[in-house]
Every structure is written in C-alpha cells, then in structure tokens.
Write a protein that holds these residues in place. Structure first.
Motif, PDB file in Angstrom:
ATOM      1  N   LEU A  97       1.038  12.104 -37.997  1.00 16.06           N
ATOM      2  CA  LEU A  97       0.770  10.807 -38.520  1.00 16.06           C
ATOM      3  C   LEU A  97       2.210  10.309 -38.026  1.00 16.06           C
ATOM      4  O   LEU A  97       3.700  11.429 -38.924  1.00 16.06           O
ATOM      5  CB  LEU A  97       0.229  10.315 -39.632  1.00 16.06           C
ATOM      6  N   THR A  98       2.484   8.776 -37.288  1.00 16.68           N
ATOM      7  CA  THR A  98       3.999   8.445 -37.081  1.00 16.68           C
ATOM      8  C   THR A  98       3.577   7.249 -37.565  1.00 16.68           C
ATOM      9  O   THR A  98       2.569   6.125 -37.174  1.00 16.68           O
ATOM     10  CB  THR A  98       4.562   8.827 -35.646  1.00 16.68           C
ATOM     11  N   PRO A 100       3.543   3.444 -36.602  1.00 12.33           N
ATOM     12  CA  PRO A 100       3.398   2.391 -35.402  1.00 12.33           C
ATOM     13  C   PRO A 100       4.746   1.533 -35.001  1.00 12.33           C
ATOM     14  O   PRO A 100       5.027   1.291 -35.706  1.00 12.33           O
ATOM     15  CB  PRO A 100       1.973   1.888 -35.641  1.00 12.33           C
ATOM     16  N   GLU A 113      -3.017  -3.083 -40.275  1.00 10.21           N
ATOM     17  CA  GLU A 113      -3.208  -1.663 -39.212  1.00 10.21           C
ATOM     18  C   GLU A 113      -2.570  -0.925 -39.839  1.00 10.21           C
ATOM     19  O   GLU A 113      -3.203   0.456 -39.609  1.00 10.21           O
ATOM     20  CB  GLU A 113      -1.597  -1.665 -37.486  1.00 10.21           C
ATOM     21  N   LEU A 114      -0.871  -0.530 -40.935  1.00 15.28           N
ATOM     22  CA  LEU A 114      -0.764   0.148 -41.511  1.00 15.28           C
ATOM     23  C   LEU A 114      -1.788   0.625 -42.823  1.00 15.28           C
ATOM     24  O   LEU A 114      -1.949   2.241 -43.209  1.00 15.28           O
ATOM     25  CB  LEU A 114       0.648  -0.340 -42.733  1.00 15.28           C
ATOM     26  N   ARG A 115      -2.738  -0.458 -43.175  1.00 10.25           N
ATOM     27  CA  ARG A 115      -3.438  -0.191 -43.891  1.00 10.25           C
ATOM     28  C   ARG A 115      -5.024   1.157 -43.515  1.00 10.25           C
ATOM     29  O   ARG A 115      -5.257   1.989 -44.356  1.00 10.25           O
ATOM     30  CB  ARG A 115      -4.015  -1.228 -44.361  1.00 10.25           C
ATOM     31  N   ASP A 116      -5.237   0.522 -42.313  1.00  8.74           N
ATOM     32  CA  ASP A 116      -6.136   1.656 -41.587  1.00  8.74           C
ATOM     33  C   ASP A 116      -5.185   2.408 -41.581  1.00  8.74           C
ATOM     34  O   ASP A 116      -6.762   3.764 -41.345  1.00  8.74           O
ATOM     35  CB  ASP A 116      -6.250   1.160 -40.303  1.00  8.74           C
ATOM     36  N   LEU A 117      -4.262   3.575 -41.445  1.00  9.26           N
ATOM     37  CA  LEU A 117      -3.652   4.615 -41.243  1.00  9.26           C
ATOM     38  C   LEU A 117      -2.810   5.458 -42.391  1.00  9.26           C
ATOM     39  O   LEU A 117      -2.835   6.383 -42.472  1.00  9.26           O
ATOM     40  CB  LEU A 117      -2.392   4.827 -40.683  1.00  9.26           C
ATOM     41  N   LEU A 119      -1.464   4.035 -44.635  1.00 11.76           N
ATOM     42  CA  LEU A 119       0.448   3.775 -45.254  1.00 11.76           C
ATOM     43  C   LEU A 119       0.385   2.715 -46.139  1.00 11.76           C
ATOM     44  O   LEU A 119      -0.430   1.332 -45.960  1.00 11.76           O
ATOM     45  CB  LEU A 119       1.032   3.820 -43.977  1.00 11.76           C
ATOM     46  N   ARG A 146       1.009   9.896 -45.555  1.00  7.43           N
ATOM     47  CA  ARG A 146      -0.081   9.480 -46.023  1.00  7.43           C
ATOM     48  C   ARG A 146       0.110   8.712 -47.176  1.00  7.43           C
ATOM     49  O   ARG A 146       0.553   9.819 -48.035  1.00  7.43           O
ATOM     50  CB  ARG A 146      -0.987   9.863 -45.278  1.00  7.43           C
TER      51      ARG A 146
END
Length: 229
Positions: A97-98, A100, A113-117, A119, A146
C-alpha cells in the motif's frame, strides 16, 4: 714310637673347638642373610602392588582439606553458548500500500480515495480560492500501512458547510454523519446513548473542519450548552 703328632701340630683328624665355632657362625650368618633377603623381596613386592591415591575428580567425592573441612567438588565451567540478540530492528513486512497521487484533485475526491484505501486523512486548508490538493504528507508513492493518517494540504480556504441536525440519533450515527460532512465531533459527556443536544445547533452554517459538540444520553446543563463568547 710316635704319638701321632708332628712337631706339636694337630693332625687332620683333629676336631677341635675352633672349627666347630667357625661352622656354627657361618651357618648363622647364612640363615640371617636368607631372612634379610626374603624380607627385602617382600617389601619390594608390596611397593609394586600398593594402589596409589585416587583423585577426587575421578570419584566425584569431596577431598578433605588439611583443616578437616570437606571442600565441595569443583564444577567444570560450561561454555557460554547463548547468543546476543541483534539490536537492529527487523524489517516490517511490505503491505503493497502506497500513498496515492492526489495532487491537483478536489479535496473531497481525495478524501474519498483515502477512505477507500483504508487510510485516514487530515484536511489543512490554505488561504486561496481553489479546492484542489496542493500536496500530501507522506508524499505520493510512500509505502504506508492501513490506518495511517495522510495530511491533505488544500490550496484554498475551507468552504462553507451546514451543520446537520443530530438530535435523536445514536452517538455513533451522529459521529459518522459529522465526519462525512467534514466536521470534527466532540463528546463532552461520553459516547453512550442518543444525542440529546448539540452545539452549534442543526442548520447553522459553518466551515469544513469546524468542531461540533454532541451530548449523548444526558442533556447538558444550561451553562454548558451556552457557547462561550
């Protein structure tokens, strides 16, 4: 007529007392030498078969000291085979995981997008008019785990935002709604029960990142519900 002597010397057949003493003395000397020889041989034979002292290390029994005390058997030193743990930290397992690349995106889209990952995020607004992301911390491409919070630096100022009405909702439901709407919830009397009051009240126009207090279970006192000037 002769008397059997020649010139006064005794003849061969004479068995005088001197000869008898000589024979007896020689026999006694021979017997004495035989006894001494036998005794010496016995002593030498005894020295050859006499057992030597037994080492206390071989028998494991303590050896008495000259003072009469018994000293315990000495133990052989055991070689130290323990290994010293390494002080260098073990490398963490890569998660793949990096962070984005969110630069240039709208801050609300970047947050989703961070929520979906999996983070977290923290919005830091600037002073301009743009709602785009200027930078992130950690930078794009940084390996993370995470749950790590990523700071989103927004180019513009925080836009206006209306506070929702949370009265009657459970404390957990109210929290989720405030976070989704861009507010920061606070719980003055805990997070158990339903929302009995909030500050500021629902319908108030605030801004992103504003703090909203919610009282769950027990209503606040009159002094606590009045905002400080």
């Amino acid at each position: 007529m002769t008397d059997g002597t020649t010139g006064g010397r005794p003849g061969r057949g004479d068995t005088g007392p001197d000869r008898t003493r000589l024979i007896i003395g020689g026999g006694a000397a021979a017997i004495l030498l035989a006894i001494i020889g036998a005794a010496g041989g016995w002593v030498l034979a005894g020295d050859q078969v006499r057992p030597g002292p037994v080492s206390s290390a071989a028998t494991g029994t303590p050896t008495p000291s000259p003072t009469g005390r018994i000293s315990p058997p000495q133990e052989r030193p055991t070689p130290n085979t323990a290994t010293t743990p390494s002080s260098s930290p073990s490398p963490s397992r890569p998660t793949g995981l990096t962070v984005p690349d969110l630069v240039g995106a709208d801050f609300e889209e970047a947050r989703e997008e961070l929520r979906d990952l999996g983070l977290g995020w923290q919005l830091v607004f600037g002073s301009g008019d743009s709602s785009s992301v200027r930078s992130t911390d950690p930078a794009p491409g940084t390996p993370v785990r995470r749950g790590v919070t990523v700071k989103i630096n927004v180019a513009g100022a925080a836009p206006p935002n209306e506070v929702p009405d949370l009265t009657g909702e459970t404390c957990n439901e109210a929290r989720d709604e405030l976070v989704d709407d861009g507010f920061s919830p606070r719980y003055p009397n805990g997070r158990s029960g339903t929302v009995t009051s909030q500050q500021p009240p629902g319908g108030t126009v605030g801004r992103w990142n504003d703090v909203v207090q919610i009282w769950c279970g027990t209503p606040p006192s009159a002094d606590a519900s009045t905002p400080a000037p």
